[in-house]
Every structure is written in structure tokens, then in C-alpha cells.
Design a protein around this motif. Structure first.
Motif, PDB file in Angstrom:
ATOM      1  N   SER A 164      44.575  44.382  68.320  1.00  9.41           N
ATOM      2  CA  SER A 164      43.872  44.739  69.549  1.00  9.41           C
ATOM      3  C   SER A 164      43.700  43.486  70.393  1.00  9.41           C
ATOM      4  N   ASP A 194      41.690  41.805  65.725  1.00 11.64           N
ATOM      5  CA  ASP A 194      41.272  41.646  67.117  1.00 11.64           C
ATOM      6  C   ASP A 194      41.400  40.181  67.519  1.00 11.64           C
ATOM      7  N   TYR A 212      34.437  42.082  62.632  1.00  9.01           N
ATOM      8  CA  TYR A 212      34.419  42.807  63.903  1.00  9.01           C
ATOM      9  C   TYR A 212      33.257  42.314  64.764  1.00  9.01           C
ATOM     10  N   SER A 216      36.143  37.154  67.826  1.00  7.18           N
ATOM     11  CA  SER A 216      37.568  36.954  68.085  1.00  7.18           C
ATOM     12  C   SER A 216      38.202  36.040  67.051  1.00  7.18           C
ATOM     13  N   LEU A 228      37.150  43.820  71.327  1.00  7.59           N
ATOM     14  CA  LEU A 228      36.960  45.089  70.622  1.00  7.59           C
ATOM     15  C   LEU A 228      35.502  45.219  70.181  1.00  7.59           C
TER      16      LEU A 228
END
Length: 516
Positions: free
Chosen positions: A292, A315, A336, A339, A297
Motif C-alpha cells: 500500500s 505499507d 500498522y 510507515s 494506511l
């Protein structure tokens, strides 16, 4: 040694015995496929067709081409001829196309038949175009205004890939326009291999037996790596889809094509999670890893996706200026809401307004240096000087670094604002908002209150059939991230303005606020 990128990504595979391997397969339309041998031959013929039309080295070849087999043929064929392919967003208006075509001074334009109605008004009166080539345009072209792709290619003599140095200009990409009119970003031949050798190999671990499905389109940097240069670097297969991705359509492609790597953007992941939860069934897939980028995200979306799919989302953050992702989570080491850390081969810094390094847990502007930095912007000298400073590139993103060395996105430099003297990250507020039941997406901008002091204003998109209690939502945000960060105003909208890469165009929301 010939360092033309087409030698490594196309011609090499013939010498290494992959001529019969499928390079690209279409998931829509006639579901055509293209082997590495076909691509080598057709791109060499396209280079010959360019020569036949008088194209010389470094002339620009504009591409308004959907994700279809002709895209890699045109892109690599232009490189083989020493010309400069310029892939353009297929979702722009005629006025923007007109501006970009004039800015780039492209001499040849290749356009998909489906785009013709949007593009035709943009070429009226263009002084630079010598030929307009329409893919599938046999019935559209009368021989004067345009020529069909098949007619353009007919009888063209294939040519040898021209010799080029790794530092020579190879292609342009126009920035996604999250803050205004797109800018032409110029990249060199060696940058394509650099991103494949770093993120593609050392983070994704892409292999020859992988099948990659990138919903992120080929015309921008993230999709160009995912769907073309990364799989081509190892002789893998890429699934191309030219249409608009809907949850049902994406699920159907996953079930039929069985990709092992899936590349999307946060907006799409949110829609897929909502659709899958509504169905209440286990997804049918062979995905081992997802990526992603484009916008940070949200933590909640990543966690819900992994629970449903059993596949991690890597991500990261990249930019058109750096060609692909340079800061990222890693497979098996995902947090999560962050980055991650610098991709091998890249260095990052966080600096204050005086370009001094900031301490841990302090917000600073993200600077990056690495092997894929662009040569500069076309025809934007002041912007080039302010963005590309020696070996370092200013990203325009605000980040903070945690004690364990991970980087947390705070927002664009010009999106950040202070409330009660404390910096507020729009993304932090948005992340708290989307964790509230019924909310699909959110965007936050600054709005002045009656005392002319800046406070957060939220725009939210609701899940199908959902409603929201504004006061309960504000209390939720207060409890999550702090009393002063909650949105003072909440506006429900049908959709958020975004670039093709999924980045929220907050400047458009600010314009709406100003108009009100």
C-alpha cells in the motif's frame, strides 16, 4: 556496456531463456497476453515505427494509455529508440491534457480508444504533435486527425536498442497534482533498476514465479514499479486491468488470476474490507503479500484486512520524485499506523524549519536520499532548486520518529496546523475517525472559528446504510488522541476529492471551506 533500461528489463530475458514466459496478461477485455519474446519483438518494431515518423533521441512520446498490453510495448519501445516516454494520468480533464501536452512538447501522442473523447479537444491547435496514435482506433481515425496503432506499426522495421548511459534521461512522469497542476518529473535509466533492486527485491522479495496484480495504475510511479518494472526485473507475470476497480471486480480478478502479490491504495483497501465484512465469507485468493502507498494506511484498515485475508499489507511511502517507495514496513515486521523504516539503499532525515535534525517524537519534514532521485522538474527551475538539494530530496511530508526507530506519518507540510499552540496531524485525526463505527473514509483540514483560531474540520464518507452521531464521534476522537484534536465541525460527503494515486486533495476541501 549499454545501460539502456530496456536491455535489462526486456532484452535480457531472451538471453536468459524466458522468451516464452508470460510477461503480461489482461484481466479485462479480450484477456490477451504477451510473452517476454513478444514484448521484445513488438517494442523493437514500435521503436522502428517512431524512427519512420522522424522521431529523434530525447523527443517526448506522450502516453494516455490504459493498463493494457500496448502500454509496455510503447514505453519500452520508446526507450529502445532513445525517445522519452511520458505516461499520463488517464483520469484528467481535456484542459489539463492540453496544458501537459504543450508543456512537454510531445511530438507523438499514443492514446487508448476509450480515452479519445476526453483527449480530442486537448489536441486541437497543438503545435508540437506530428502524429496521434489511437490504440484500437481503426474506426475513429480517418488518416488525417489520427492513425490507428495497428496502422502506425504496420511494416515497421524492428531496431536494435540504442546505447544509453545509466545517467541519461529515460522517461518523465507528471506528479499526481495533490497540491495543484502536475509537474513533469524527469527520471534516468538507472532509476528503474535501482527501485527494483531495493524495494522490489529486498522488501517484497519478488520471485520469477510470482503473479502480480496492481490495482494502482501504470501511469504513476507506484503502479509503474508494481505492475511493470518489478515483475519484469525477475521475469514474473503482471496482471493488467484497465477498468475502474470496484470490490466485486477486484474479487473476481483475484479468484480467476490467482495473484501472489496484490498492490493497492488505502481507499481501495477500505472498500474491499467493508465489502468482505458485509459478505461475511472467506475471500478466495492465493495472495502471499500486499503493498500500500499513495496515502498512509489507517491502522484499523490494515489490521482488519490481515484478519480477513491472512496476508500482511506492507505499507510504505514513496513519491514521483523518488520513483517508488523509500520508507516502508517489512514482511514479518509490520506495525500498522507507521510507515516503517528506510528501505535498504535509502537514507531519511527529519528536519525543522532551519534544516536541523529533530529529536525523537518531534515532528519534522522528511528528507530522503537514494539512487532513484529524479533529475529535476521540467521547466520549473525554482521548484527544482527548492526540492532537490544536493543528494537530498525534500518530500513535503511531515513525520515523527518513535523510540524504536519507526516513522509515523503526520501529514503534508502545508496540511499541518496548530491548535492551542500544538501541532495537529490531519492523518492522526483521520485515523481516529475511521475507527468509529459506520465511517468508511475521513479527511481533516483546518478551519478558522469565530475568534479566527484554527480548529480541525472533518469531512466523512459513511459506509452503505450507516448514519453517525456527530457528538458521539467527537467524544470518540477526544478519547483516542486528545481533547484539543477533535473536529469542531463534521460534514458528511458522498466522496473525497483524490488524485489517481489515492491521495486526498485537501486543498480542494480548503477551497470549499473558503467558499462557504
Amino acid at each position: 556496456m549499454n545501460e539502456n533500461a530496456a536491455v535489462y528489463f526486456v532484452d535480457r530475458h531472451l538471453d536468459e531463456g524466458r522468451a516464452a514466459r508470460t510477461a503480461f496478461r489482461e484481466a479485462d477485455g479480450a484477456q490477451r497476453s504477451l510473452t517476454y519474446g513478444d514484448l521484445a519483438a513488438q517494442s523493437a518494431s514500435f521503436a522502428g515505427a517512431l524512427y519512420r515518423h522522424g522521431v529523434r533521441r530525447e523527443e517526448r512520446i506522450a502516453m494516455i494509455v490504459r493498463d493494457q498490453l500496448e502500454f509496455p510495448v510503447v514505453f519500452w519501445g520508446a526507450l529502445k529508440a532513445g525517445a522519452i516516454p511520458v505516461p499520463l494520468n488517464t483520469l484528467l480533464s481535456a484542459s489539463v491534457y492540453e496544458a501537459i501536452l504543450n508543456d512537454s512538447r510531445a511530438s507523438i501522442l499514443v492514446v487508448s480508444e476509450q480515452m479519445w473523447d476526453a483527449v480530442k479537444p486537448a489536441i486541437d491547435g497543438n503545435r508540437f504533435l506530428r502524429a496521434v496514435v489511437v490504440i484500437g482506433g481503426e474506426r475513429l481515425c480517418d488518416g488525417t486527425e489520427c492513425v490507428s496503432f495497428d496502422a502506425f506499426m504496420a511494416g515497421a522495421e524492428p531496431v536494435q536498442t540504442v546505447e544509453a548511459g545509466g545517467d541519461e534521461l529515460a522517461f518523465w512522469l507528471y506528479s499526481s497534482g495533490s497540491t495543484g497542476m502536475p509537474k513533469g518529473v524527469r527520471h534516468i535509466h538507472s532509476s528503474l533498476k535501482a527501485t527494483a533492486d531495493t524495494f522490489g527485491a529486498q522488501v517484497l522479495g519478488m520471485q520469477e514465479d510470482d503473479t502480480v496484480f496492481s490495482v494502482a495504475k501504470l501511469f504513476f510511479a507506484y503502479g509503474l514499479g508494481n505492475g511493470m518494472s518489478f515483475p519484469m526485473s525477475v521475469g514474473a507475470t503482471a496482471v493488467l486491468f484497465g477498468g475502474r476497480p470496484t470490490p466485486d471486480g477486484v474479487f473476481a480478478i483475484m479468484a480467476k488470476e490467482k495473484p501472489t502479490i496484490f498492490c493497492g491504495v488505502p481507499t481501495l483497501y477500505a472498500a474491499l474490507v467493508a465489502a468482505q465484512e458485509k459478505q461475511g465469507t472467506k475471500p478466495d485468493h492465493c495472495i502471499r503479500l500486499c503493498t500500500s502507498a499513495g496515502e498512509a494506511l489507517p491502522r484499523d484498515i490494515g489490521q482488519r484486512w490481515e484478519k480477513l485475508w491472512g496476508a500482511e499489507i506492507v505499507d510504505g511511502v514513496g513519491s514521483t520524485e523518488m520513483l517508488h517507495i523509500f520508507l516502508s514496513n517489512r514482511p514479518g515486521d509490520i506495525v500498522y499506523g507507521t510507515s516503517g523504516v528506510a528501505v535498504p539503499g535509502y537514507e531519511v532525515r527529519l528536519v525543522d524549519e532551519h534544516d536541523e535534525d529533530v529529536a525523537e517524537d518531534e515532528v519534522g519534514e522528511l528528507l530522503v536520499r537514494g539512487p532513484s532521485s529524479a533529475e529535476g522538474y521540467w521547466n520549473r527551475r525554482d521548484k527544482s532548486l527548492s526540492t532537490f538539494q544536493g543528494h537530498w530530496t525534500r518530500t513535503g511530508d511531515k513525520y515523527e520518529r518513535t523510540k524504536d526507530g519507526r516513522y509515523v506519518y503526520c501529514g503534508r507540510t502545508d496540511d499541518m496546523f496548530k491548535v492551542s499552540g500544538i501541532w495537529v496531524s490531519p492523518f492522526e485525526v483521520e485515523q481516529a475517525l475511521v475507527e468509529f463505527p459506520g465511517i468508511l473514509e475521513a479527511a481533516v483540514v483546518a478551519r478558522a472559528d469565530e475568534q479566527d483560531l484554527l480548529k480541525p474540520a472533518a469531512f466523512i464518507v459513511l459506509k452503505e446504510g450507516a448514519s453517525v452521531d456527530g457528538e458521539a464521534l467527537k467524544e470518540h476522537v477526544k478519547g483516542k488522541i486528545g481533547m484539543w484534536k477533535y473536529p469542531r465541525w463534521v460534514t458528511v460527503v458522498d466522496e473525497l476529492p483524490k488524485t489517481a494515486t489515492g491521495k486526498i486533495q485537501r486543498f480542494k476541501l480548503r477551497d470549499i471551506e473558503a467558499a462557504e
